[in-house]
Write an enzyme that holds these catalytic residues in place. Structure first.
Site, mmCIF file in Angstrom:
data_model
loop_
_atom_site.group_PDB
_atom_site.id
_atom_site.type_symbol
_atom_site.label_atom_id
_atom_site.label_comp_id
_atom_site.label_asym_id
_atom_site.label_seq_id
_atom_site.Cartn_x
_atom_site.Cartn_y
_atom_site.Cartn_z
ATOM 1 N N HIS A 112 -0.693 -11.252 -2.385
ATOM 2 C CA HIS A 112 0.427 -12.192 -2.496
ATOM 3 C C HIS A 112 0.874 -12.729 -1.134
ATOM 4 O O HIS A 112 1.993 -13.217 -0.990
ATOM 5 C CB HIS A 112 1.617 -11.528 -3.221
ATOM 6 N N CYS A 144 3.684 -26.306 14.263
ATOM 7 C CA CYS A 144 2.514 -25.450 14.035
ATOM 8 C C CYS A 144 1.822 -25.211 15.375
ATOM 9 O O CYS A 144 1.566 -26.170 16.112
ATOM 10 C CB CYS A 144 1.571 -26.161 13.070
ATOM 11 N N THR A 184 3.782 0.158 -9.178
ATOM 12 C CA THR A 184 3.779 -1.190 -9.761
ATOM 13 C C THR A 184 4.328 -1.135 -11.182
ATOM 14 O O THR A 184 4.155 -0.160 -11.893
ATOM 15 C CB THR A 184 2.366 -1.810 -9.795
ATOM 16 N N ALA A 227 6.935 7.747 -4.918
ATOM 17 C CA ALA A 227 5.668 7.581 -4.199
ATOM 18 C C ALA A 227 5.631 8.449 -2.949
ATOM 19 O O ALA A 227 4.588 9.004 -2.599
ATOM 20 C CB ALA A 227 5.465 6.108 -3.834
#
Ligand SMILES: [Zn+2]
Length: 244
Positions: A112, A144, A184, A227
Site C-alpha cells: 500500500h 519534485c 490484519t 502481536a
C-alpha cells in the site's frame, strides 16, 4: 507447526494490528474522522483532485506522527527472522509506516505504498520524503527533486487504487510452504484473499491476531493475542525447530 524442516519459503502478511501496538492509529475500516472529514474522503484520488491541500495536510500530519513512533517486539522479532532465516522469506505489509525497516528487516514489500515516499505525478519518479508536502501557509507545494514540477503526492495507495507489486506477491505465494498473517482484519481485498490463495497452492497457514479475522476459517491454526507477545514466541519456535 512442528515440522519446520519441511518449510523453506515463508510469506508473512502484516497489517494495522502490528503498527497499532507502536501507537500508530489505524483508520481503514475504523470509521475515523479527521477534522470532520471521513477518512475515506481524504484518502481517495477524487478527494485529492477536489482539494489537494486538504489531502496533503492530512498526510503531512500522519508522516510527521509516524516518525515519532518506534518498532515494537513484533517488528524486532520479524527482523530477526529475516536476518536468520536462510530460506525464502517475504514480509508483505499493508502498513505505510517504516517500522519493519527501522527494526532492521530487509525483505519487506509495501503493497500500500510508504508514508516516507513522495510520488511525482509529472515525471513518475518516487523520492524519499520526510518533510511536509505543503511547503507554506499559503498552500504552496515543494518541487519534485527529479523534475522540478510542484506535483508531488503521497506514495500511498488510496481507496479505489490498485495495490503495488501484486505480481511479486503472487509469485511468492506460489512458492510458499508457510503463510502467516499478523495483525490484519481480513477485511481489505486483495490482501484478505492471500490466505485462501496460499492454502489452495499447498501452503500451511497460520494467523497471529488479537481476535479471529474475517478469514479465520481459512487458517490451519489461529493464535490470539497481542502481536508483541505472539510474534516473538513464534519466531523463536521457527528458528529453534530449524536448528533441531
Ligand atoms: Zn517529477
Amino acid at each position: 507447526m512442528a515440522r519446520m524442516p519441511d518449510i523453506r519459503n515463508i510469506v508473512i502478511l502484516t497489517g494495522a494490528g502490528i503498527s497499532a501496538e507502536s501507537g500508530i492509529d489505524t483508520f481503514r475500516g475504523a470509521g475515523g474522522l479527521w477534522e470532520n472529514h471521513r477518512v475515506e474522503d481524504v484518502a481517495t484520488p477524487e478527494a485529492f483532485a477536489r482539494d489537494p491541500e486538504l489531502v496533503l495536510r492530512f498526510y503531512d500530519m500522519r508522516r510527521e506522527a509516524i516518525q515519532a513512533k518506534h518498532p515494537n517486539p513484533a517488528h524486532v522479532a520479524l527482523a530477526r527472522l529475516d536476518a536468520e532465516w536462510r530460506g525464502g522469506l517475504l514480509i508483505v505489509t499493508q502498513n505505510v509506516d517504516d517500522l519493519h525497516e527501522r527494526a532492521g528487516a530487509k525483505r519487506v514489500l509495501h503493497m500500500h505504498g510508504e508514508h516516507l515516499n513522495a510520488w511525482c505525478t509529472a515525471c513518475d519518479v518516487r523520492s524519499q520524503w520526510r518533510g511536509p508536502l505543503i511547503a507554506d501557509s499559503s498552500g504552496g507545494r515543494p518541487p519534485c527533486p527529479a523534475c522540478g514540477a510542484c506535483a508531488l503526492r503521497p506514495d500511498v495507495v488510496w481507496f479505489g487504487e490498485m495495490p503495488y507489486r501484486l505480481d511479486e506477491i503472487y509469485a511468492a505465494l506460489r512458492r510458499a510452504d508457510l503463510f502467516v498473517s499478523i495483525g490484519t482484519s481480513g477485511a481489505v481485498y486483495p490482501a484478505a484473499g492471500f490466505v485462501r490463495d496460499a492454502r489452495e497452492l499447498g501452503a500451511r497457514t497460520l494467523e497471529l491476531n488479537l481476535e479471529r479475522s474475517q478469514g479465520s476459517a481459512w487458517f490451519d491454526e489461529s493464535r490470539l493475542g497481542p502481536a508483541g507477545e505472539l510474534v516473538p514466541a513464534w519466531v523463536e519456535e521457527v528458528l529453534d525447530a530449524r536448528a533441531a
